[in-house]
Design a protein around this motif. Structure first.
Motif, PDB file in Angstrom:
ATOM      1  N   GLN A   4       0.640  -1.092   0.105  1.00 24.02           N
ATOM      2  CA  GLN A   4       0.053   0.149   0.016  1.00 24.02           C
ATOM      3  C   GLN A   4       1.025   1.099  -0.029  1.00 24.02           C
ATOM      4  OE1 GLN A   4      -3.558  -0.116  -0.033  1.00 24.02           O
ATOM      5  NE2 GLN A   4      -3.557   2.175  -0.142  1.00 24.02           N
ATOM      6  N   ALA A   5       0.902   1.940  -1.111  1.00 22.58           N
ATOM      7  CA  ALA A   5       1.591   3.147  -1.080  1.00 22.58           C
ATOM      8  C   ALA A   5       0.590   4.394  -1.080  1.00 22.58           C
ATOM      9  CB  ALA A   5       2.102   3.278  -2.710  1.00 22.58           C
ATOM     10  N   PHE A  74      10.909  -3.447  11.117  1.00 29.59           N
ATOM     11  CA  PHE A  74      10.218  -3.817  11.998  1.00 29.59           C
ATOM     12  C   PHE A  74       8.589  -3.158  11.691  1.00 29.59           C
ATOM     13  CE2 PHE A  74      13.037  -5.559  14.858  1.00 29.59           C
ATOM     14  CZ  PHE A  74      14.422  -4.816  14.794  1.00 29.59           C
ATOM     15  N   GLU A  75       8.761  -2.121  10.901  1.00 31.24           N
ATOM     16  CA  GLU A  75       7.330  -1.408  10.563  1.00 31.24           C
ATOM     17  C   GLU A  75       6.845  -2.010   9.337  1.00 31.24           C
ATOM     18  OE1 GLU A  75       5.530   0.484  12.751  1.00 31.24           O
ATOM     19  OE2 GLU A  75       7.070   0.553  14.162  1.00 31.24           O
ATOM     20  N   ASN A  76       7.666  -2.698   8.507  1.00 37.22           N
ATOM     21  CA  ASN A  76       7.260  -3.224   7.287  1.00 37.22           C
ATOM     22  C   ASN A  76       7.075  -1.956   6.260  1.00 37.22           C
ATOM     23  OD1 ASN A  76       7.745  -5.781   8.382  1.00 37.22           O
ATOM     24  ND2 ASN A  76       5.384  -6.475   8.061  1.00 37.22           N
ATOM     25  N   THR A  77       7.748  -1.118   6.192  1.00 37.17           N
ATOM     26  CA  THR A  77       7.803   0.005   5.580  1.00 37.17           C
ATOM     27  C   THR A  77       8.973   0.437   4.683  1.00 37.17           C
ATOM     28  OG1 THR A  77       8.427   1.670   7.121  1.00 37.17           O
ATOM     29  CG2 THR A  77       5.817   1.268   6.951  1.00 37.17           C
ATOM     30  N   VAL A  78       8.883   0.806   3.389  1.00 38.57           N
ATOM     31  CA  VAL A  78       9.797   1.428   2.506  1.00 38.57           C
ATOM     32  C   VAL A  78       9.478   2.889   2.335  1.00 38.57           C
ATOM     33  CG1 VAL A  78       9.125   0.497   0.420  1.00 38.57           C
ATOM     34  CG2 VAL A  78      11.595   1.203   0.673  1.00 38.57           C
ATOM     35  N   SER A  79      10.272   3.742   2.437  1.00 42.41           N
ATOM     36  CA  SER A  79      10.042   4.979   2.177  1.00 42.41           C
ATOM     37  C   SER A  79      10.889   5.632   0.886  1.00 42.41           C
ATOM     38  CB  SER A  79      10.165   6.141   3.430  1.00 42.41           C
ATOM     39  OG  SER A  79       9.190   5.635   4.333  1.00 42.41           O
ATOM     40  N   LEU A  80      10.406   6.720   0.452  1.00 38.12           N
ATOM     41  CA  LEU A  80      11.217   7.364  -0.790  1.00 38.12           C
ATOM     42  C   LEU A  80      10.825   9.015  -0.215  1.00 38.12           C
ATOM     43  CD1 LEU A  80      12.966   7.258  -3.326  1.00 38.12           C
ATOM     44  CD2 LEU A  80      10.824   7.478  -4.394  1.00 38.12           C
ATOM     45  N   ALA A  91       4.798  11.810 -12.420  1.00 38.86           N
ATOM     46  CA  ALA A  91       4.580  10.582 -12.509  1.00 38.86           C
ATOM     47  C   ALA A  91       3.646   9.808 -11.559  1.00 38.86           C
ATOM     48  CB  ALA A  91       5.877   9.715 -12.806  1.00 38.86           C
ATOM     49  N   VAL A  92       3.292   8.493 -11.906  1.00 40.21           N
ATOM     50  CA  VAL A  92       2.759   7.747 -10.999  1.00 40.21           C
ATOM     51  C   VAL A  92       3.767   6.815 -10.303  1.00 40.21           C
ATOM     52  CG1 VAL A  92       1.133   5.837 -10.352  1.00 40.21           C
ATOM     53  CG2 VAL A  92       0.271   7.589 -12.270  1.00 40.21           C
ATOM     54  N   TYR A  93       4.075   6.770  -9.002  1.00 42.06           N
ATOM     55  CA  TYR A  93       4.944   6.104  -8.400  1.00 42.06           C
ATOM     56  C   TYR A  93       4.451   5.023  -7.765  1.00 42.06           C
ATOM     57  CZ  TYR A  93       8.233   9.950  -9.052  1.00 42.06           C
ATOM     58  OH  TYR A  93       9.011  11.070  -9.408  1.00 42.06           O
ATOM     59  N   PHE A  94       4.982   3.754  -8.092  1.00 43.36           N
ATOM     60  CA  PHE A  94       4.768   2.367  -7.439  1.00 43.36           C
ATOM     61  C   PHE A  94       5.995   1.950  -6.896  1.00 43.36           C
ATOM     62  CE2 PHE A  94       0.949   1.784 -10.615  1.00 43.36           C
ATOM     63  CZ  PHE A  94       1.456   2.657 -11.499  1.00 43.36           C
ATOM     64  N   CYS A  95       5.377   1.170  -5.474  1.00 37.62           N
ATOM     65  CA  CYS A  95       6.374   0.582  -4.793  1.00 37.62           C
ATOM     66  C   CYS A  95       6.380  -1.036  -5.427  1.00 37.62           C
ATOM     67  CB  CYS A  95       6.137   0.450  -3.350  1.00 37.62           C
ATOM     68  SG  CYS A  95       4.844  -0.041  -2.648  1.00 37.62           S
ATOM     69  N   GLY A 114       2.584  -2.152  -5.576  1.00 37.87           N
ATOM     70  CA  GLY A 114       1.525  -1.358  -4.915  1.00 37.87           C
ATOM     71  C   GLY A 114       0.654  -0.979  -6.273  1.00 37.87           C
ATOM     72  N   GLN A 115      -0.338   0.004  -5.678  1.00 43.46           N
ATOM     73  CA  GLN A 115      -1.374   0.540  -6.455  1.00 43.46           C
ATOM     74  C   GLN A 115      -1.011   1.839  -7.227  1.00 43.46           C
ATOM     75  OE1 GLN A 115      -1.140   1.244  -3.145  1.00 43.46           O
ATOM     76  NE2 GLN A 115      -2.390   2.939  -2.970  1.00 43.46           N
ATOM     77  N   GLY A 116       0.092   2.380  -6.712  1.00 45.13           N
ATOM     78  CA  GLY A 116       0.483   3.810  -7.308  1.00 45.13           C
ATOM     79  C   GLY A 116      -0.016   4.958  -6.825  1.00 45.13           C
ATOM     80  N   THR A 117       0.816   5.842  -6.571  1.00 42.98           N
ATOM     81  CA  THR A 117       0.521   7.151  -6.154  1.00 42.98           C
ATOM     82  C   THR A 117       1.160   8.099  -6.885  1.00 42.98           C
ATOM     83  OG1 THR A 117       0.562   8.367  -4.075  1.00 42.98           O
ATOM     84  CG2 THR A 117       2.532   7.240  -4.620  1.00 42.98           C
ATOM     85  N   LEU A 118       0.226   9.120  -7.149  1.00 32.27           N
ATOM     86  CA  LEU A 118       0.445  10.143  -8.249  1.00 32.27           C
ATOM     87  C   LEU A 118       1.447  11.378  -7.681  1.00 32.27           C
ATOM     88  CD1 LEU A 118       0.118  11.595 -11.043  1.00 32.27           C
ATOM     89  CD2 LEU A 118      -1.965  12.463 -10.199  1.00 32.27           C
ATOM     90  N   VAL A 119       2.167  11.742  -8.078  1.00 30.82           N
ATOM     91  CA  VAL A 119       3.109  12.933  -7.870  1.00 30.82           C
ATOM     92  C   VAL A 119       3.073  13.797  -8.852  1.00 30.82           C
ATOM     93  CG1 VAL A 119       5.427  13.847  -7.293  1.00 30.82           C
ATOM     94  CG2 VAL A 119       4.528  11.633  -6.525  1.00 30.82           C
ATOM     95  N   THR A 120       2.789  15.116  -8.548  1.00 33.04           N
ATOM     96  CA  THR A 120       2.474  15.977  -9.682  1.00 33.04           C
ATOM     97  C   THR A 120       3.405  17.470  -9.250  1.00 33.04           C
ATOM     98  OG1 THR A 120       0.474  15.587 -10.419  1.00 33.04           O
ATOM     99  CG2 THR A 120       1.079  17.735 -10.941  1.00 33.04           C
ATOM    100  N   VAL A 121       4.417  17.845  -9.906  1.00 34.74           N
ATOM    101  CA  VAL A 121       5.335  18.893  -9.670  1.00 34.74           C
ATOM    102  C   VAL A 121       4.963  19.848 -10.695  1.00 34.74           C
ATOM    103  CG1 VAL A 121       7.660  19.418  -9.265  1.00 34.74           C
ATOM    104  CG2 VAL A 121       6.981  17.126  -8.711  1.00 34.74           C
TER     105      VAL A 121
END
Length: 123
Positions: A4-5, A74-80, A91-95, A114-121
């Motif tokens: 889940q992103a 421990f938290e089962n997360t990855v971050s960017l 772009a749409v970002y996917f983990c 993951g389902q993708g999350t949109l980043v707009t700059v």
């Protein structure tokens, strides 16, 4: 495993965003994790990746010095963490997760997305 992103959004050029991806199910701490991005009509490309233990990372050239990938097993997360964002980062970002041996940059290794999350700059 399900990924889940979240964390995408609209930001002005020069701004920052932090994407997070939470995993549930199959052991997260044995998976290499990657962040990919895709612009409509174009190929999904790797942005950054981190190995299962967190001691090896990869960044595509265009984000080096601006983006940082990290993980918490421990938290089962990855971050960017994305700093100094540019319009071309839009772009749409996917983990994604990969198990077993292989290079971080091999997209074919990544079997869960993951389902993708949109980043707009904006400029």
């Amino acid at each position: 495993v399900q990924l889940q992103a979240c964390g995408g959004g609209l930001v002005q050029a020069g701004g920052s965003l932090r994407l997070s991806c939470t995993a549930s199910g199959r052991p997260f701490d044995s998976a290499d994790m990657g962040w990919f991005r895709q612009v409509s009509g174009k190929e999904r490309k790797i942005v950054a990746a981190i190995n299962w233990s967190g001691d090896i990372t990869y960044y595509t050239d265009s984000v080096k010095g601006r983006f940082t990938i990290s993980r918490d097993n421990f938290e089962n997360t990855v971050s960017l963490q994305m700093n100094n964002l540019r319009p071309e980062d839009t772009a749409v970002y996917f983990c994604a997760a990969a198990w077993g041996s292989g290079v971080l940059t091999n997209r074919n290794r990544y079997s869960r997305w993951g389902q993708g999350t949109l980043v707009t700059v904006s400029s």
